[in-house]
Enzyme design. Sequence first.
Site, PDB file in Angstrom:
ATOM      1  N   LYS A 128     -12.538   1.011   9.811  1.00 51.05           N
ATOM      2  CA  LYS A 128     -12.602   2.031   8.750  1.00 51.05           C
ATOM      3  C   LYS A 128     -13.919   1.854   8.007  1.00 51.05           C
ATOM      4  CE  LYS A 128     -10.158   1.837   4.717  1.00 51.05           C
ATOM      5  NZ  LYS A 128     -11.258   1.927   3.731  1.00 51.05           N
ATOM      6  N   GLU A 197      -8.355   8.773  -1.137  1.00 55.91           N
ATOM      7  CA  GLU A 197      -7.934   7.859  -2.214  1.00 55.91           C
ATOM      8  C   GLU A 197      -8.170   8.479  -3.586  1.00 55.91           C
ATOM      9  OE1 GLU A 197      -9.224   3.757  -1.960  1.00 55.91           O
ATOM     10  OE2 GLU A 197      -8.529   3.339  -4.007  1.00 55.91           O
TER      11      GLU A 197
HETATM   12  O1  KIV Z   1      -9.323  -1.839   1.184  1.00 53.22           O
HETATM   13  C1  KIV Z   1      -8.258  -1.199   1.169  1.00 53.22           C
HETATM   14  O2  KIV Z   1      -7.171  -1.743   0.987  1.00 53.22           O
HETATM   15  C2  KIV Z   1      -8.331   0.243   1.360  1.00 53.22           C
HETATM   16  C3  KIV Z   1      -7.083   1.025   1.186  1.00 53.22           C
HETATM   17  C4  KIV Z   1      -6.742   1.124  -0.236  1.00 53.22           C
HETATM   18  C5  KIV Z   1      -7.162   2.341   1.837  1.00 53.22           C
HETATM   19  O3  KIV Z   1      -9.369   0.760   1.627  1.00 53.22           O
END
Ligand code: KIV
Length: 306
Positions: A128, A197
Site C-alpha cells: 500500500k 481515510e
Molecule cells: O497504517 C495504517 O494502519 C493504515 C490504515 C489506517 C489504513 O494506513
Amino acid sequence: MSSAARESHAPPPKGKPVTLSTLAGKKALGEPIAMVTAYDYPSAQVAEEAGVDMVLVGDSGAMTVLGYPSTVPVTLDEMLVLAAAARRGLKTPMLIGDLPFGSYEGSDVEAIKTAQRFVKEAGCDAVKLERGGSSVDRARAIVESGIPVMGHVGLTPQTATALGGYRSQGRTTDKALRIVEDALALEEAGCFAIVFEAVPAELSEAVMPQIGIPVIGIGAGPATDGQVLVFHDLLGIYDGHAARFVKRYASIRQDMVDGVARYAEDVRARRYPEPEHTYTMAPDEAERLREVLARHARHGAHDLLG
Ligand code: KIV
C-alpha cells in the site's frame, strides 16, 4: 438478494487464501470486506482466527508497537521485521505491507525496489502507498513490475502536516473532488483497491458508483465496500488519542495492566509460584544434593561431582 449477499456476514472459508479475484468478487456481490492491521505473529494469528479478508501491516505500527509519535519515522527495515512476523501468523487473509514514508516517493525504481523487499523478504501479497499526485506514477510502476498495489487517499498520515494535521479531509466540494480525482487516477494506474481515510460519508456514497475497485473505508462512512481499523484501536490496546471513527470492541490494555499488576503483587507476597508451577526432584536425589552442597560449603571442595 442472492444467497451470497444474504450470507455476507460470513467469514471466508478457513484456509482458502483470499486473492485479488476474491476481493473483486466480493465487491461485485456487495459483500462487505473486513480488513484489520496486524504487526506481529500473535496479532496476525488473531486476525487469521477471526476470519478477516485482508491484513495490513500498517505504518500505524510505528505508533502502536514501536512507540514513535507519528508514522513518519518508521524505517523500511523496521516495517519488514513487522511484516515478516505477521506473515508467519497468517494463511488465509491477503497480507498487505505499507510502504513507509521516504521509501518509495523518490522514483519509480525506488518504489519498485521497496515493494519487492516487502514481497521477497516479508512474504507480503501486496503493498500500500499513500496519496495521489506523484504516488500515482509510483503505483503504476509497482503494478507493472507485477506487485499488486492498494492506494490510500483522504487523510494520509505520512503527509498530515501538509494537510493541516490529523483531521478529516474533503469537506468542501472542491476538496472532495480533488480526493475523487486521486482515487480515480490510482484506479486507472492499476491499484486493486483503495483506502479512503477520514472523509465525509457523503463523499464516499457519491463516488462509489464510479469506482470499479474495492474501496476500504476508515472513517469514510458506511457506503464503502469494506472497512479497516487499527488492531490496537479496536481492541483497546493503544492508549493514545483515538479518532472519531474508532469503535472499541474490547479493553485489552486494561486487562493486560490488571494481569501484570496481579502477577507483581503475587510475586511480592510470595503467592507465586505455587506447587503446580514448580518442578521437583525425587526425594532421595534432593537429599543427596543437599548433602553434597553442605559438604562443599564446609570444605570448599572444587569438584562437586567427585
Ligand atoms: O497504517 C495504517 O494502519 C493504515 C490504515 C489506517 C489504513 O494506513
